[in-house]
Design an enzyme around this catalytic site. Structure first.
Site, mmCIF file in Angstrom:
data_model
loop_
_atom_site.group_PDB
_atom_site.id
_atom_site.type_symbol
_atom_site.label_atom_id
_atom_site.label_comp_id
_atom_site.label_asym_id
_atom_site.label_seq_id
_atom_site.Cartn_x
_atom_site.Cartn_y
_atom_site.Cartn_z
ATOM 1 N N LYS A 23 34.999 31.834 12.729
ATOM 2 C CA LYS A 23 33.920 32.795 13.028
ATOM 3 C C LYS A 23 34.483 34.211 13.174
ATOM 4 O O LYS A 23 33.941 35.163 12.627
ATOM 5 C CB LYS A 23 33.205 32.442 14.346
ATOM 6 C CG LYS A 23 32.411 31.172 14.331
ATOM 7 C CD LYS A 23 31.552 31.047 15.583
ATOM 8 C CE LYS A 23 32.341 31.004 16.882
ATOM 9 N NZ LYS A 23 33.245 29.863 17.029
ATOM 10 N N ARG A 44 25.806 30.816 23.693
ATOM 11 C CA ARG A 44 26.438 29.497 23.693
ATOM 12 C C ARG A 44 25.687 28.501 24.561
ATOM 13 O O ARG A 44 26.012 27.316 24.545
ATOM 14 C CB ARG A 44 27.849 29.625 24.247
ATOM 15 C CG ARG A 44 28.956 29.702 23.203
ATOM 16 C CD ARG A 44 30.222 29.966 23.954
ATOM 17 N NE ARG A 44 31.432 29.518 23.382
ATOM 18 C CZ ARG A 44 32.304 30.309 22.761
ATOM 19 N NH1 ARG A 44 32.016 31.560 22.525
ATOM 20 N NH2 ARG A 44 33.462 29.835 22.368
ATOM 21 N N ARG A 95 47.179 28.855 15.116
ATOM 22 C CA ARG A 95 46.599 30.203 15.161
ATOM 23 C C ARG A 95 47.363 31.102 16.140
ATOM 24 O O ARG A 95 47.768 30.682 17.203
ATOM 25 C CB ARG A 95 45.144 30.087 15.611
ATOM 26 C CG ARG A 95 44.444 31.416 15.777
ATOM 27 C CD ARG A 95 42.972 31.239 15.912
ATOM 28 N NE ARG A 95 42.551 30.850 17.241
ATOM 29 C CZ ARG A 95 41.270 30.849 17.636
ATOM 30 N NH1 ARG A 95 40.322 31.175 16.767
ATOM 31 N NH2 ARG A 95 40.937 30.491 18.851
ATOM 32 N N ARG A 145 47.090 31.571 22.006
ATOM 33 C CA ARG A 145 46.174 31.524 23.152
ATOM 34 C C ARG A 145 46.365 30.209 23.903
ATOM 35 O O ARG A 145 46.530 29.158 23.289
ATOM 36 C CB ARG A 145 44.733 31.625 22.644
ATOM 37 C CG ARG A 145 44.363 33.011 22.221
ATOM 38 C CD ARG A 145 43.068 33.079 21.457
ATOM 39 N NE ARG A 145 41.990 32.233 21.974
ATOM 40 C CZ ARG A 145 40.767 32.217 21.448
ATOM 41 N NH1 ARG A 145 40.465 32.987 20.420
ATOM 42 N NH2 ARG A 145 39.836 31.433 21.940
ATOM 43 N N ARG A 188 37.135 22.030 24.243
ATOM 44 C CA ARG A 188 36.223 23.089 23.785
ATOM 45 C C ARG A 188 35.242 22.551 22.738
ATOM 46 O O ARG A 188 34.072 22.924 22.709
ATOM 47 C CB ARG A 188 37.022 24.266 23.211
ATOM 48 C CG ARG A 188 37.764 25.057 24.293
ATOM 49 C CD ARG A 188 38.836 25.947 23.709
ATOM 50 N NE ARG A 188 38.325 26.998 22.865
ATOM 51 C CZ ARG A 188 39.049 27.633 21.941
ATOM 52 N NH1 ARG A 188 40.318 27.315 21.753
ATOM 53 N NH2 ARG A 188 38.511 28.573 21.222
HETATM 54 P P1 AMP Z 1 36.013 32.212 21.704
HETATM 55 O O1 AMP Z 1 37.022 33.260 21.457
HETATM 56 O O2 AMP Z 1 34.646 32.563 21.229
HETATM 57 O O3 AMP Z 1 36.469 30.845 21.234
HETATM 58 O O4 AMP Z 1 35.875 32.118 23.301
HETATM 59 C C1 AMP Z 1 36.980 31.793 24.102
HETATM 60 C C2 AMP Z 1 36.509 31.388 25.490
HETATM 61 O O5 AMP Z 1 35.802 32.502 26.086
HETATM 62 C C3 AMP Z 1 35.546 30.233 25.568
HETATM 63 O O6 AMP Z 1 36.202 28.975 25.538
HETATM 64 C C4 AMP Z 1 34.871 30.513 26.907
HETATM 65 O O7 AMP Z 1 35.725 30.188 27.983
HETATM 66 C C5 AMP Z 1 34.725 32.034 26.892
HETATM 67 N N1 AMP Z 1 33.468 32.460 26.256
HETATM 68 C C6 AMP Z 1 33.328 33.225 25.138
HETATM 69 N N2 AMP Z 1 32.045 33.446 24.853
HETATM 70 C C7 AMP Z 1 31.329 32.797 25.809
HETATM 71 C C8 AMP Z 1 29.939 32.638 26.056
HETATM 72 N N3 AMP Z 1 29.008 33.179 25.246
HETATM 73 N N4 AMP Z 1 29.571 31.902 27.143
HETATM 74 C C9 AMP Z 1 30.479 31.367 27.973
HETATM 75 N N5 AMP Z 1 31.817 31.457 27.801
HETATM 76 C C10 AMP Z 1 32.249 32.179 26.718
#
Ligand code: AMP
Length: 213
Positions: A13, A88, A127, A160, A171
């Site tokens: 994404k 989300r 990654r 990460r 996740r």
């Molecule tokens: P991502 O980079 O989108 O995979 O997000 C990494 C982490 O950030 C997720 O596993 C959550 O802990 C937090 N996170 C990101 N976006 C959201 C969201 N919209 N709602 C809740 N937690 C989020």
């Protein structure tokens, strides 16, 4: 143009959102990147989110709501945006619905990138992300990760913590449980574009562009 990009962690994404934001000259809004920047800058949001993120859990809706609102205030998103990682949960849909109402958005594009679990786990464990400009690379394609190809900073690529295999699986589980209902919620109102994310990056981008016309 308004694009809402869904997909499990690791489907690409972030990569696609950056390319599309540039192509259509719209704002890329990644809640994950905003949170990671907040952690790096040790802001109130960052301190609250850090442990949950490292464990692969979602941060509370209330915090995400405040964070997104604050970000939108400081950004020119009215020309268009691409949302990556938001909404989300069903609760977060309320905030997006408010944005649609405020901007009188009637035809947003919902895109879902799909891929197999094994491909995702493989991708995420390889990654690396630049801590300076958030560029993402894969050790499968880039052997020398000492200098970022985008911002030319040295030694900025990190793995990460939430890209460790057990956290990735958690996740993915959370994505199925909490984000699938979000997709169902919007599918009743809007058209969705489903695409195979296992193809090369350029092919996925082209497929998205073709479907957006
Ligand atoms: P991502 O980079 O989108 O995979 O997000 C990494 C982490 O950030 C997720 O596993 C959550 O802990 C937090 N996170 C990101 N976006 C959201 C969201 N919209 N709602 C809740 N937690 C989020």
């Amino acid at each position: 143009m308004q694009i809402i990009l869904f997909g499990a962690p690791g489907v690409g994404k972030g990569t696609q959102a950056k390319i599309l934001a540039k192509k259509y000259n719209i704002q890329h809004i990644s809640t994950g990147d905003i949170l990671r920047d907040s952690i790096r800058n040790e802001t109130e949001f960052g301190i609250m989110a850090k442990n949950l993120m490292n464990k692969g859990e979602l941060v509370p809706d209330e915090l995400i709501g405040r964070l997104v609102k604050e970000f939108l205030k400081s950004t020119d998103y009215k020309q268009g945006f691409i949302l990556d990682g938001f909404p989300r949960t069903i609760e977060q849909c309320t905030l997006l619905d408010d944005i649609f109402d405020e901007l009188k958005i009637e035809n947003p594009h919902f895109i879902i990138l799909e891929s197999d679990t094994d491909i995702i786990v493989n991708r995420l464990t390889a990654r690396r992300q630049c801590t300076n400009c958030n560029t993402i690379i894969s050790l499968k394609h880039v052997k020398d990760a000492s200098t970022c190809p985008s911002c030319c900073m040295e030694g900025t690529f990190i793995k990460r913590e939430d890209d460790d295999e057990d956290v990735v699986r958690k996740r993915l589980d959370i994505y199925r449980k909490t984000t699938f209902p979000v997709i169902d919620y919007y599918r009743e109102k809007y058209n969705f574009i489903f695409l195979n994310a296992a193809e090369p990056v350029e092919t996925v981008t082209q497929n998205i562009i073709d479907r957006l016309i």
